[in-house]
Design an enzyme around this catalytic site. Structure first.
Site, PDB file in Angstrom:
ATOM      1  N   ASP A 158      -1.201  13.218   5.935  1.00 30.66           N
ATOM      2  CA  ASP A 158      -0.309  12.604   5.041  1.00 30.66           C
ATOM      3  C   ASP A 158       0.961  12.359   5.437  1.00 30.66           C
ATOM      4  OD1 ASP A 158      -0.553  12.666   1.504  1.00 30.66           O
ATOM      5  OD2 ASP A 158       1.278  12.774   1.975  1.00 30.66           O
ATOM      6  N   ASP A 179      -0.320   6.769   2.369  1.00 31.34           N
ATOM      7  CA  ASP A 179       1.172   6.801   2.562  1.00 31.34           C
ATOM      8  C   ASP A 179       1.804   7.125   3.809  1.00 31.34           C
ATOM      9  OD1 ASP A 179       0.505   9.665   2.940  1.00 31.34           O
ATOM     10  OD2 ASP A 179       1.659  10.354   1.152  1.00 31.34           O
ATOM     11  N   HIS A 193       0.078  19.549  -2.212  1.00 26.53           N
ATOM     12  CA  HIS A 193       1.423  20.378  -2.517  1.00 26.53           C
ATOM     13  C   HIS A 193       1.373  21.341  -3.567  1.00 26.53           C
ATOM     14  CE1 HIS A 193       3.608  17.311  -0.278  1.00 26.53           C
ATOM     15  NE2 HIS A 193       3.279  16.063  -1.107  1.00 26.53           N
ATOM     16  N   HIS A 249       3.660  13.277   4.035  1.00 27.71           N
ATOM     17  CA  HIS A 249       4.362  14.450   3.588  1.00 27.71           C
ATOM     18  C   HIS A 249       3.762  15.769   4.018  1.00 27.71           C
ATOM     19  CE1 HIS A 249       4.931  11.349   0.363  1.00 27.71           C
ATOM     20  NE2 HIS A 249       6.147  11.704   0.495  1.00 27.71           N
TER      21      HIS A 249
END
Length: 355
Positions: free
Chosen positions: A162, A251, A125, A164
């Site tokens: 991931d 995740d 990120h 995200h």
């Protein structure tokens, strides 16, 4: 094939505080399971001890003002944002994690190992001049730029699995045709960071080299792996990278606290095996996997282990899900098939495999 695994006990200092979903015991719990399973003692496994990444390593990716700001925040123990504290201990751990990624990549390109795992890494990120999502620096990009400068790496494929969207990595390479970025993630309308749509394909010379595969909540192993085989596999074969980097931890698991996809421990194992098989076909097996995410401590160690076991070359894993996975919601497969049809239509001008 020899497999290098980088890990440092000080990774546990990357602990964002009581009650925070990103705690330092994630590394210790995963290491304990790996030890219990005897993975580090396998004859083809080479343990690699990271050294801290230097400011020079960070500055190949991040703006100088941003790097200096993070170092100042560490000195005064001032948070970067409401969910990302900074301290000397966290900064030290972050530099070691960046160093772990570099250590594995260097071992692969020096020929000491065929492929490797940078355990606990994958801070996707962080962009050139920003952090967020628990990330201060982007170890994926730090590795890419190190290998470009030191070993003349020309073409790299980054597969981000991931839950995200890897907005930082995407932003860094959005105009770069020598980095093919493929991200499979939960529908961004339902999860942080709220971006990563199929229409975001890169710009300028990098147009067509940013590939997003948003998936509806609840997407399970079979549909997920179908999407991988419909996108990552043919694109890798056409792009012919010199290295594949994969990032994502646990995740995307069905029991994760912050995500809503539906992968199982065995699904992660099959995903890892798929990545390895593609790497062997297109780039002599050169692969660096970064399993670092995940927010349910009950399943994180098993998922990281399954991902690593695939890279190591185990045919079976002795770990499983502690809970029974829910069925995939009806209609998910059709939604994914439609998404892929639209994605291929958008990317058809850039890739022969979608024509």
């Amino acid at each position: 094939m020899k497999v290098g695994i980088a890990y440092h006990e000080k990774y546990s200092q990357y602990d964002l505080g009581p009650g925070h979903p990103f705690r330092g015991d994630r590394f210790l719990n995963a290491k304990r399971l790996f030890d219990d399973q005897g993975l580090f003692r396998l004859p083809n496994v080479v343990m690699l001890s990271p050294e801290p990444a230097t400011k020079e390593d960070l500055l190949r990716v991040h703006d100088r003002d941003y790097v200096n700001m993070i170092f100042r925040l560490a000195e005064t123990e001032t948070p970067y944002d409401i969910e990302t504290p900074v301290s000397p201990q966290i900064l030290e751990a972050a530099q070691l994690m960046m160093g772990g990624a570099i250590k594995v990549g260097k071992a692969v390109f020096e020929g000491d190992v065929g492929r490797g795992v940078a355990l606990g890494c994958g801070l996707h990120h962080a962009g050139r001049n920003y952090g967020g999502g628990f990330c201060l620096f982007n170890d994926i990009a730090v590795l890419v730029e190190y290998l470009r400068e030191k070993y003349g790496l020309k073409r790299v494929l980054i597969l981000d699995y991931d839950v995200h969207f890897g907005n930082g990595t995407s932003d860094i390479y959005y105009s770069d045709p020598n980095v093919l970025f493929i991200s499979l993630h939960q529908d961004p309308r339902t999860i942080y960071p709220g971006t990563g749509f199929i229409e975001q394909i890169g710009k300028d010379l990098g147009e067509g080299y940013n590939v997003n595969v948003p998936l509806p909540p609840g997407t399970g192993d079979e549909t997920y792996l179908y999407a991988v085989n419909e996108t990552f596999v043919p694109l890798a074969e056409e792009f012919k990278p010199q290295l594949i980097i994969g990032n994502g931890g646990s995740d995307s698991h069905f029991a994760d606290m912050l995500g809503s996809l539906g992968l199982t421990v065995n699904g992660f194992f099959k995903l890892s095996q798929t990545i390895v098989a593609v790497a062997e076909k297109v780039c002599q097996g050169k692969l660096v996997l970064m399993p670092g995410s995940g927010y349910n401590p009950e399943v994180l160690p098993q998922c990281w282990y399954a991902l690593t076991a695939g890279v190591v070359g185990l045919e079976t894993i002795g770990v499983s899900d502690p809970y029974t996975p829910p069925p995939e919601p009806k209609g998910n497969r059709q939604v994914v098939e439609k998404t892929l049809m639209n994605l291929k239509r958008i990317l058809k001008p850039y890739w022969k495999c979608f024509r």
